[in-house]
Design a protein around this motif. Structure first.
Motif, PDB file in Angstrom:
ATOM      1  N   PHE A  10       1.384  -3.626  22.635  1.00  0.00           N
ATOM      2  CA  PHE A  10       2.536  -3.237  22.852  1.00  0.00           C
ATOM      3  C   PHE A  10       3.109  -3.477  21.350  1.00  0.00           C
ATOM      4  N   ALA A  11       2.719  -4.824  20.943  1.00  0.00           N
ATOM      5  CA  ALA A  11       3.283  -4.983  19.462  1.00  0.00           C
ATOM      6  C   ALA A  11       2.474  -4.425  18.268  1.00  0.00           C
ATOM      7  N   MET A  12       1.186  -4.273  19.367  1.00  0.00           N
ATOM      8  CA  MET A  12      -0.108  -3.551  18.427  1.00  0.00           C
ATOM      9  C   MET A  12       0.651  -2.007  18.772  1.00  0.00           C
ATOM     10  N   THR A  13       0.958  -1.253  18.734  1.00  0.00           N
ATOM     11  CA  THR A  13       1.655   0.049  18.745  1.00  0.00           C
ATOM     12  C   THR A  13       2.395   0.435  18.273  1.00  0.00           C
ATOM     13  N   LEU A  14       3.385  -0.026  17.975  1.00  0.00           N
ATOM     14  CA  LEU A  14       4.914  -0.911  17.335  1.00  0.00           C
ATOM     15  C   LEU A  14       4.593  -0.642  15.796  1.00  0.00           C
ATOM     16  N   ALA A  15       3.216  -1.741  15.609  1.00  0.00           N
ATOM     17  CA  ALA A  15       3.016  -2.110  14.223  1.00  0.00           C
ATOM     18  C   ALA A  15       2.645  -0.509  13.377  1.00  0.00           C
ATOM     19  N   GLY A  16       1.334  -0.163  13.916  1.00  0.00           N
ATOM     20  CA  GLY A  16       0.429   0.844  14.384  1.00  0.00           C
ATOM     21  C   GLY A  16       1.732   2.235  12.890  1.00  0.00           C
ATOM     22  N   GLY A  17       2.427   1.586  14.601  1.00  0.00           N
ATOM     23  CA  GLY A  17       3.993   3.756  14.332  1.00  0.00           C
ATOM     24  C   GLY A  17       4.501   2.614  12.859  1.00  0.00           C
ATOM     25  N   ALA A  18       4.534   1.872  12.861  1.00  0.00           N
ATOM     26  CA  ALA A  18       5.428   1.160  11.492  1.00  0.00           C
ATOM     27  C   ALA A  18       4.404   0.622  10.557  1.00  0.00           C
ATOM     28  N   PHE A  19       3.151   1.070  11.025  1.00  0.00           N
ATOM     29  CA  PHE A  19       1.887   1.114   9.447  1.00  0.00           C
ATOM     30  C   PHE A  19       2.116   3.287   8.939  1.00  0.00           C
ATOM     31  N   ALA A  20       2.883   4.247  10.152  1.00  0.00           N
ATOM     32  CA  ALA A  20       2.212   5.303   9.321  1.00  0.00           C
ATOM     33  C   ALA A  20       3.608   5.633   8.821  1.00  0.00           C
ATOM     34  N   PHE A  21       4.266   5.282   8.856  1.00  0.00           N
ATOM     35  CA  PHE A  21       5.872   5.342   8.607  1.00  0.00           C
ATOM     36  C   PHE A  21       4.784   5.470   6.332  1.00  0.00           C
ATOM     37  N   ARG A  22       4.002   4.696   6.123  1.00  0.00           N
ATOM     38  CA  ARG A  22       4.485   4.200   4.243  1.00  0.00           C
ATOM     39  C   ARG A  22       3.017   4.254   4.556  1.00  0.00           C
ATOM     40  N   TYR A  23       1.972   4.150   5.240  1.00  0.00           N
ATOM     41  CA  TYR A  23       0.576   3.910   4.592  1.00  0.00           C
ATOM     42  C   TYR A  23      -0.540   4.494   5.326  1.00  0.00           C
ATOM     43  N   ARG A  24      -0.004   5.556   5.578  1.00  0.00           N
ATOM     44  CA  ARG A  24      -1.374   7.351   5.979  1.00  0.00           C
ATOM     45  C   ARG A  24      -2.524   7.043   5.520  1.00  0.00           C
ATOM     46  N   GLN A  25      -2.609   6.654   4.440  1.00  0.00           N
ATOM     47  CA  GLN A  25      -3.797   6.539   3.343  1.00  0.00           C
ATOM     48  C   GLN A  25      -4.774   5.815   4.050  1.00  0.00           C
ATOM     49  N   TYR A  26      -4.682   4.667   5.036  1.00  0.00           N
ATOM     50  CA  TYR A  26      -5.795   3.968   5.241  1.00  0.00           C
ATOM     51  C   TYR A  26      -5.816   4.065   6.614  1.00  0.00           C
ATOM     52  N   LEU A  27      -5.156   5.601   7.399  1.00  0.00           N
ATOM     53  CA  LEU A  27      -5.527   5.665   8.666  1.00  0.00           C
ATOM     54  C   LEU A  27      -7.122   6.538   8.823  1.00  0.00           C
ATOM     55  N   LEU A  28      -7.678   6.841   8.431  1.00  0.00           N
ATOM     56  CA  LEU A  28      -9.289   6.569   8.828  1.00  0.00           C
ATOM     57  C   LEU A  28     -10.302   5.496   8.302  1.00  0.00           C
ATOM     58  N   TYR A  29      -9.539   4.428   8.045  1.00  0.00           N
ATOM     59  CA  TYR A  29     -10.470   3.186   8.161  1.00  0.00           C
ATOM     60  C   TYR A  29     -10.301   2.737   9.499  1.00  0.00           C
ATOM     61  N   ILE A  30      -8.789   2.727   9.586  1.00  0.00           N
ATOM     62  CA  ILE A  30      -8.355   2.188  10.601  1.00  0.00           C
ATOM     63  C   ILE A  30      -9.444   2.856  12.110  1.00  0.00           C
ATOM     64  N   MET A  31      -9.359   3.969  12.049  1.00  0.00           N
ATOM     65  CA  MET A  31     -10.000   5.060  13.200  1.00  0.00           C
ATOM     66  C   MET A  31     -11.090   4.557  13.477  1.00  0.00           C
ATOM     67  N   ALA A  32     -11.976   4.615  12.093  1.00  0.00           N
ATOM     68  CA  ALA A  32     -13.387   4.264  11.955  1.00  0.00           C
ATOM     69  C   ALA A  32     -13.749   2.703  12.795  1.00  0.00           C
ATOM     70  N   PHE A  33     -12.843   2.066  12.173  1.00  0.00           N
ATOM     71  CA  PHE A  33     -13.313   0.458  13.146  1.00  0.00           C
ATOM     72  C   PHE A  33     -13.324   0.486  14.514  1.00  0.00           C
ATOM     73  N   SER A  34     -11.910   1.329  14.485  1.00  0.00           N
ATOM     74  CA  SER A  34     -11.228   1.207  16.445  1.00  0.00           C
ATOM     75  C   SER A  34     -12.455   1.819  17.469  1.00  0.00           C
ATOM     76  N   SER A  35     -12.995   3.289  16.340  1.00  0.00           N
ATOM     77  CA  SER A  35     -14.439   3.293  17.165  1.00  0.00           C
ATOM     78  C   SER A  35     -15.650   2.585  17.126  1.00  0.00           C
ATOM     79  N   GLY A  36     -15.896   1.818  15.999  1.00  0.00           N
ATOM     80  CA  GLY A  36     -17.110   1.306  16.568  1.00  0.00           C
ATOM     81  C   GLY A  36     -16.920  -0.019  17.663  1.00  0.00           C
ATOM     82  N   LEU A  37     -15.553   0.122  17.390  1.00  0.00           N
ATOM     83  CA  LEU A  37     -14.858  -1.377  18.796  1.00  0.00           C
ATOM     84  C   LEU A  37     -15.055  -0.605  20.030  1.00  0.00           C
ATOM     85  N   LEU A  38     -14.661   0.528  20.113  1.00  0.00           N
ATOM     86  CA  LEU A  38     -14.317   0.596  21.598  1.00  0.00           C
ATOM     87  C   LEU A  38     -15.693   0.937  22.089  1.00  0.00           C
ATOM     88  N   ILE A  39     -16.604   2.100  21.684  1.00  0.00           N
ATOM     89  CA  ILE A  39     -18.104   1.639  21.925  1.00  0.00           C
ATOM     90  C   ILE A  39     -18.759   0.907  21.715  1.00  0.00           C
TER      91      ILE A  39
END
Length: 241
Positions: A10-39
């Protein structure tokens, strides 16, 4: 108890949303790490646990692997039916609110499934639950980012975007609560873990990883591999002594 752990999602979803309002340029790196972790979590923790349960309860492993494929296909169909991918980059006037609403509801339902995965993981054992929780928390940060990015890209207001981000954030907690309310027989647990292994594999391999492939950057490759390594370290660290 799993619902309390799901508050981290819950907290991380809100944190991710807040992050998106200001730092969308880092989205790919977060998605890349999440992808490796999930797999990594799916292959190093959930699939071995499925094999263990299959052996303990004399379940044909091929049936469980079919269940895994069903989990993979279920989230694929969910995303396609809710137009999450096919429309999320569009910005055409006249239909943007409907696309934004339907897509964000789809994201919220798949966050509810994240919560169910946490609950089922803790039913299998504390170690499995904590590893799944770590993967879901990383994914939900990216999910919060995606929800805000998606809604703003389709010209929804900040108020509406914030409201749907809140729904997306509470969804995993509700999913974990539902998993905790019902008794899950050990034999049934094997099928549920198989389903959610397919679910996490889809999110990592087909939902997040293509975003990394779209950009040829050494840093993105390194971050993806780092996600797999972190998953391995988590599984190793949480193994009972």
């Amino acid at each position: 108890m799993s619902a309390l752990y799901a508050l981290a999602a819950f907290a991380m979803t809100l944190a991710g949303g807040a992050f998106a309002f200001r730092y969308r340029q880092y989205l790919l790196y977060i998605m890349a790490f999440s992808s490796g972790l999930l797999i990594g979590v799916a292959f190093l923790d959930l699939v071995p646990e499925v094999f263990t349960l299959a052996h303990e309860h004399t379940i044909d492993i091929r049936v469980l692997m079919l269940t895994l494929i069903m989990g993979f296909l279920a989230i694929f169909l969910l995303e396609k039916l809710t137009i999450i991918h096919s429309e999320k980059q569009h910005d055409e006037p006249g239909h943007h609110h409907n696309v934004g609403l339907v897509g964000a509801i789809g994201l919220s339902f798949h966050s509810f499934l994240d919560g169910l995965a946490i609950g089922v993981g803790f039913k299998a054992g504390t170690q499995v639950g904590l590893v799944v929780l770590a993967a879901v928390v990383a994914h939900d940060f990216a999910d919060g980012l995606n929800t805000v990015t998606f809604m703003l890209a389709t010209r929804n207001s900040r108020w509406r975007t914030g409201a749907l981000l809140g729904i997306d954030a509470i969804a995993p907690v509700l999913g974990a609560l539902c998993a905790g309310v019902f008794y899950i027989a050990p034999r049934v647990l094997a099928f549920q873990l198989s389903f959610f292994a397919g679910f996490l594999l889809y999110l990592g391999a087909s939902d997040l990883l293509p975003q990394v492939h779209a950009r040829t950057r050494g840093a993105l490759i390194a971050v993806t591999i780092a996600g797999v390594v972190v998953a391995g370290l988590l599984v190793f660290a949480l193994q009972p002594a």
